[in-house]
Design an enzyme around this catalytic site. Sequence first.
Site, PDB file in Angstrom:
ATOM      1  N   CYS A  29       0.848  -1.183   0.000  1.00  0.00           N
ATOM      2  CA  CYS A  29       0.000   0.000   0.000  1.00  0.00           C
ATOM      3  C   CYS A  29       0.884   1.234   0.000  1.00  0.00           C
ATOM      4  O   CYS A  29       2.044   1.172   0.352  1.00  0.00           O
ATOM      5  CB  CYS A  29      -0.939   0.110   1.178  1.00  0.00           C
ATOM      6  SG  CYS A  29      -1.789  -1.391   1.621  1.00  0.00           S
ATOM      7  N   ARG A  54       4.308  -0.157  -6.422  1.00  0.00           N
ATOM      8  CA  ARG A  54       4.340  -1.033  -5.258  1.00  0.00           C
ATOM      9  C   ARG A  54       3.332  -2.171  -5.375  1.00  0.00           C
ATOM     10  O   ARG A  54       3.425  -3.157  -4.665  1.00  0.00           O
ATOM     11  CB  ARG A  54       4.031  -0.242  -3.998  1.00  0.00           C
ATOM     12  CG  ARG A  54       5.087   0.797  -3.657  1.00  0.00           C
ATOM     13  CD  ARG A  54       4.683   1.574  -2.439  1.00  0.00           C
ATOM     14  NE  ARG A  54       4.796   0.776  -1.234  1.00  0.00           N
ATOM     15  CZ  ARG A  54       5.872   0.749  -0.461  1.00  0.00           C
ATOM     16  NH1 ARG A  54       6.913   1.470  -0.770  1.00  0.00           N
ATOM     17  NH2 ARG A  54       5.906  -0.001   0.616  1.00  0.00           N
ATOM     18  N   TRP A 106      -3.531  -2.616  -1.130  1.00  0.00           N
ATOM     19  CA  TRP A 106      -3.372  -4.002  -1.598  1.00  0.00           C
ATOM     20  C   TRP A 106      -4.123  -4.842  -0.583  1.00  0.00           C
ATOM     21  O   TRP A 106      -3.756  -4.902   0.592  1.00  0.00           O
ATOM     22  CB  TRP A 106      -1.896  -4.354  -1.620  1.00  0.00           C
ATOM     23  CG  TRP A 106      -1.561  -5.637  -2.315  1.00  0.00           C
ATOM     24  CD1 TRP A 106      -1.385  -5.829  -3.648  1.00  0.00           C
ATOM     25  CD2 TRP A 106      -1.342  -6.905  -1.691  1.00  0.00           C
ATOM     26  NE1 TRP A 106      -1.074  -7.138  -3.896  1.00  0.00           N
ATOM     27  CE2 TRP A 106      -1.042  -7.830  -2.721  1.00  0.00           C
ATOM     28  CE3 TRP A 106      -1.382  -7.368  -0.379  1.00  0.00           C
ATOM     29  CZ2 TRP A 106      -0.773  -9.165  -2.474  1.00  0.00           C
ATOM     30  CZ3 TRP A 106      -1.118  -8.702  -0.136  1.00  0.00           C
ATOM     31  CH2 TRP A 106      -0.811  -9.584  -1.177  1.00  0.00           C
ATOM     32  N   ASN A 132      -1.197   2.112   6.394  1.00  0.00           N
ATOM     33  CA  ASN A 132      -0.406   0.985   5.891  1.00  0.00           C
ATOM     34  C   ASN A 132      -0.063   0.130   7.092  1.00  0.00           C
ATOM     35  O   ASN A 132       0.368   0.665   8.117  1.00  0.00           O
ATOM     36  CB  ASN A 132       0.919   1.457   5.274  1.00  0.00           C
ATOM     37  CG  ASN A 132       0.734   2.042   3.901  1.00  0.00           C
ATOM     38  OD1 ASN A 132      -0.380   2.093   3.383  1.00  0.00           O
ATOM     39  ND2 ASN A 132       1.823   2.500   3.321  1.00  0.00           N
ATOM     40  N   GLY A 133      -0.200  -1.152   6.988  1.00  0.00           N
ATOM     41  CA  GLY A 133       0.153  -2.018   8.105  1.00  0.00           C
ATOM     42  C   GLY A 133      -0.973  -2.976   8.419  1.00  0.00           C
ATOM     43  O   GLY A 133      -1.947  -3.085   7.668  1.00  0.00           O
ATOM     44  N   GLU A 523      15.499 -17.889 -11.994  1.00  0.00           N
ATOM     45  CA  GLU A 523      15.145 -16.485 -12.176  1.00  0.00           C
ATOM     46  C   GLU A 523      14.460 -16.272 -13.535  1.00  0.00           C
ATOM     47  O   GLU A 523      13.498 -15.514 -13.644  1.00  0.00           O
ATOM     48  CB  GLU A 523      16.405 -15.616 -12.027  1.00  0.00           C
ATOM     49  CG  GLU A 523      16.233 -14.133 -12.263  1.00  0.00           C
ATOM     50  CD  GLU A 523      15.242 -13.436 -11.321  1.00  0.00           C
ATOM     51  OE1 GLU A 523      14.761 -14.059 -10.352  1.00  0.00           O
ATOM     52  OE2 GLU A 523      14.912 -12.266 -11.580  1.00  0.00           O
ATOM     53  N   LYS A 527      10.705 -14.754 -13.963  1.00  0.00           N
ATOM     54  CA  LYS A 527      10.369 -13.564 -14.777  1.00  0.00           C
ATOM     55  C   LYS A 527       9.174 -13.871 -15.670  1.00  0.00           C
ATOM     56  O   LYS A 527       8.245 -13.079 -15.794  1.00  0.00           O
ATOM     57  CB  LYS A 527      11.546 -13.131 -15.670  1.00  0.00           C
ATOM     58  CG  LYS A 527      12.744 -12.490 -15.007  1.00  0.00           C
ATOM     59  CD  LYS A 527      12.468 -11.184 -14.333  1.00  0.00           C
ATOM     60  CE  LYS A 527      11.934 -11.326 -12.977  1.00  0.00           C
ATOM     61  NZ  LYS A 527      12.537 -11.129 -11.781  1.00  0.00           N
ATOM     62  N   GLU A 530       5.915 -14.232 -13.631  1.00  0.00           N
ATOM     63  CA  GLU A 530       5.454 -12.978 -13.040  1.00  0.00           C
ATOM     64  C   GLU A 530       4.695 -12.107 -14.034  1.00  0.00           C
ATOM     65  O   GLU A 530       3.655 -11.542 -13.692  1.00  0.00           O
ATOM     66  CB  GLU A 530       6.653 -12.160 -12.519  1.00  0.00           C
ATOM     67  CG  GLU A 530       7.232 -12.667 -11.236  1.00  0.00           C
ATOM     68  CD  GLU A 530       8.437 -11.842 -10.786  1.00  0.00           C
ATOM     69  OE1 GLU A 530       8.523 -11.530  -9.600  1.00  0.00           O
ATOM     70  OE2 GLU A 530       9.307 -11.517 -11.626  1.00  0.00           O
ATOM     71  N   HIS A 546      14.284 -36.539 -12.956  1.00  0.00           N
ATOM     72  CA  HIS A 546      13.611 -37.037 -11.755  1.00  0.00           C
ATOM     73  C   HIS A 546      12.178 -36.514 -11.666  1.00  0.00           C
ATOM     74  O   HIS A 546      11.619 -36.420 -10.581  1.00  0.00           O
ATOM     75  CB  HIS A 546      14.410 -36.652 -10.506  1.00  0.00           C
ATOM     76  CG  HIS A 546      15.799 -37.206 -10.528  1.00  0.00           C
ATOM     77  ND1 HIS A 546      16.062 -38.553 -10.441  1.00  0.00           N
ATOM     78  CD2 HIS A 546      17.003 -36.600 -10.698  1.00  0.00           C
ATOM     79  CE1 HIS A 546      17.370 -38.764 -10.522  1.00  0.00           C
ATOM     80  NE2 HIS A 546      17.963 -37.583 -10.686  1.00  0.00           N
ATOM     81  N   LYS A 645       5.395  -4.760  -5.778  1.00  0.00           N
ATOM     82  CA  LYS A 645       6.830  -4.516  -5.853  1.00  0.00           C
ATOM     83  C   LYS A 645       7.485  -4.768  -4.507  1.00  0.00           C
ATOM     84  O   LYS A 645       8.598  -5.275  -4.430  1.00  0.00           O
ATOM     85  CB  LYS A 645       7.057  -3.063  -6.296  1.00  0.00           C
ATOM     86  CG  LYS A 645       8.510  -2.694  -6.459  1.00  0.00           C
ATOM     87  CD  LYS A 645       9.115  -3.413  -7.636  1.00  0.00           C
ATOM     88  CE  LYS A 645      10.599  -3.184  -7.762  1.00  0.00           C
ATOM     89  NZ  LYS A 645      11.231  -4.282  -8.525  1.00  0.00           N
TER      90      LYS A 645
HETATM   91  C1  G6P Z   1       8.242  -9.166  -4.459  1.00  0.00           C
HETATM   92  C2  G6P Z   1       8.661  -8.637  -5.804  1.00  0.00           C
HETATM   93  C3  G6P Z   1       9.857  -9.451  -6.303  1.00  0.00           C
HETATM   94  C4  G6P Z   1      10.985  -9.396  -5.284  1.00  0.00           C
HETATM   95  C5  G6P Z   1      10.512  -9.879  -3.904  1.00  0.00           C
HETATM   96  C6  G6P Z   1      11.554  -9.582  -2.840  1.00  0.00           C
HETATM   97  O1  G6P Z   1       7.724 -10.444  -4.591  1.00  0.00           O
HETATM   98  O2  G6P Z   1       7.602  -8.726  -6.727  1.00  0.00           O
HETATM   99  O3  G6P Z   1      10.313  -8.900  -7.522  1.00  0.00           O
HETATM  100  O4  G6P Z   1      12.027 -10.198  -5.723  1.00  0.00           O
HETATM  101  O5  G6P Z   1       9.331  -9.179  -3.535  1.00  0.00           O
HETATM  102  O6  G6P Z   1      11.692  -8.192  -2.733  1.00  0.00           O
HETATM  103  P1  G6P Z   1      12.945  -7.429  -2.181  1.00  0.00           P
HETATM  104  O7  G6P Z   1      12.571  -5.982  -2.281  1.00  0.00           O
HETATM  105  O8  G6P Z   1      13.134  -7.867  -0.756  1.00  0.00           O
HETATM  106  O9  G6P Z   1      14.105  -7.790  -3.016  1.00  0.00           O
END
Ligand code: G6P
Length: 650
Positions: A29, A54, A106, A132-133, A523, A527, A530, A546, A645
């Site tokens: 948020c 975010r 959120w 927020n929280g 990774e 990507k 996501e 396996h 984010k």
């Molecule tokens: C969220 C983001 C990811 C990120 C993860 C950890 O899931 O969408 O892209 O890798 O958080 O975030 P940080 O800010 O701790 O790297």
Amino acid sequence: MVDIRCSGLRYARCRPSPLTPFAKDLTMCGIVGYVGRRDATSYLLTGLQRLEYRGYDSAGIATLRSSDSIRVIKVAGRVAELETEVRRRAIDGDVPASLGIGHTRWATHGPATPENAHPHLGGNGLVAVVHNGVIENFENLKEELSDKGYRFASQTDSEVIAHLIADGVQQLAGDGSLTIQHCIEAVQQTIARLRGTYGLAILFREFDDLLIAARCGSPLVIGVGKNEQFIASDTSPLVGATERIIYLADHQIAVVRPDSIQVLHRDQGRIRPEIQALNNDSQEVQLEGYEHYMLKEIYEQPKSIQNALRGRIDHDNATAKFGGLNLTTGQLRAVQRIILTGCGTSWHSALVGEYLIEELARIPVEVEYASELRYRNPPIDPGTIIFGITQSGETADTLAALREMKRKGHPTLAICNVIGSSIAQEADGGIYLHAGPEIGVASTKAFTSQLTVLAMLALYFGRLRHVSFEAGQRIIAQLERLPAIVEQALACHEQVREIAKKYYQATNFLYLGRKYNFPTALEGALKLKEISYIHAEGYPAAEMKHGPIALVDEHTPSVFIVPQGTVYDKVLSNLQEVKARGGPVISVVDHDDPHVAKLSDDVIHVPSIEDFLQPIVASVPLQLLAYEIALLRGCDVDKPRNLAKSVTVE
Ligand code: G6P
């Protein structure tokens, strides 16, 4: 942002007062607030747009014009829809509001509906609150307030805060008129009753020149202006509005008026806040002609890697240097074990870090999901240090894991991008990435900067132990090639775009690599998942037989990361196994490789580099592949569904 170019000293200096209780931590948020002479609404809407990265699912603002009631507009949707709604409901001849608060939510407690969106009103429109929280004891408080006759319009935990403050001011004012002191006391009484975490911005119907902000475990920044002040949950909405900021610490509240800011601490009373310079290049939060932030950030990698390296190579001693680890050379030499922890992409960096540090420095490394580490109680020997790896510095699980380790007496360090973030402030020391703001939800440049920093860290630890001067020089020479090599790797974009056209309708993808490129495969798969919503799995290539090999058929592309190096032959035979089962193969190679070309349907070329740096280079085409496929599928690349984010909830 405050510039602390390669020193990292701020890690120690701007640590907040006592640590927040080890509670449920923060939520995503975003918060904005404005008080002054200009049009509050336009700052609020622009600020909320800047916070969109975010992740959120609803948005709202509350504004106040003198001697009017508080106007609240909320939508379940994007800030653009909120803006349309604000225009639609504008009243001809209205004076601009001088005061307002805004929020992107959120959903946690209750779905994304206009009712659950913030701001929430308390006491029939006496106060408006954005939060927020997470308030853990909200159910008890709600029951108590309901018994007193307060009616709840939402299912959120946050609405109790609005009613509690309203209840407080009414009781304090009694039959007399409401004063600012009553408002402050009502906020203090309210937050004393909250269990959990909060960043709050509050406005009161009776005062068109007063905002109160309060923080416990959820970041808030006050922007200091001339005859106007700003509030935001991170610095991005403040860029261009002011150059002076105050980071609110836990247990502080700020009484914000157009020409004054008073900061009060729960235990210390009134304190003098430290005003810092907001040194954020506004260019970095603009698209600068790119279609998406993600694409811009992929293309920024030569620069962001250069920034991670800058000032940190010590040629005279063939090592790396870091200003902010805050541990003596003796302490660092005595390290027996390293734990790397993080979430998402940062956890993938930790996996590469494990290989790097173990190979170059011969120190045993463990990689832990922060969400697991915080609740596991593993035996940890003295001589262990913990690195939290995080782009945002706000990820709730990473923060909590570091706090838990710190509580048990282990040095906690951060590898972090966002300066002044909660983790940067609470860690004992650390290394900043200096990658600049990363806005796209899918992390790209932060990942490659994390890997660059981890490689330097491995070199540093290695040189404290057995790595020779010559070997250190060779590692440095490879590190220094990185920006140019990554620039060359970007040249594969056109080729990747064509490959994306062939495969964008697939419903499953496999990503396979070995050794350093096993995390690269993870990774790459992340990507794609996501941003394109295609199911993708990353595996160490040999593990495929396996289980995952059962998924291979003519509709399931496998992306192999198969550069030259110690495991090249092994990966090649895994590739043959997939080909033998009719699966389409896309290979990432670093040489003109006839063997791979013969077995692959598509080949992507990247420049060659030593194997310990290959994940940095090989990630580039995988980022571009995910981007191009997401575009072809019509997905919102920068704001993928359900993702945030900065994941500040557990
Ligand atoms: C969220 C983001 C990811 C990120 C993860 C950890 O899931 O969408 O892209 O890798 O958080 O975030 P940080 O800010 O701790 O790297």
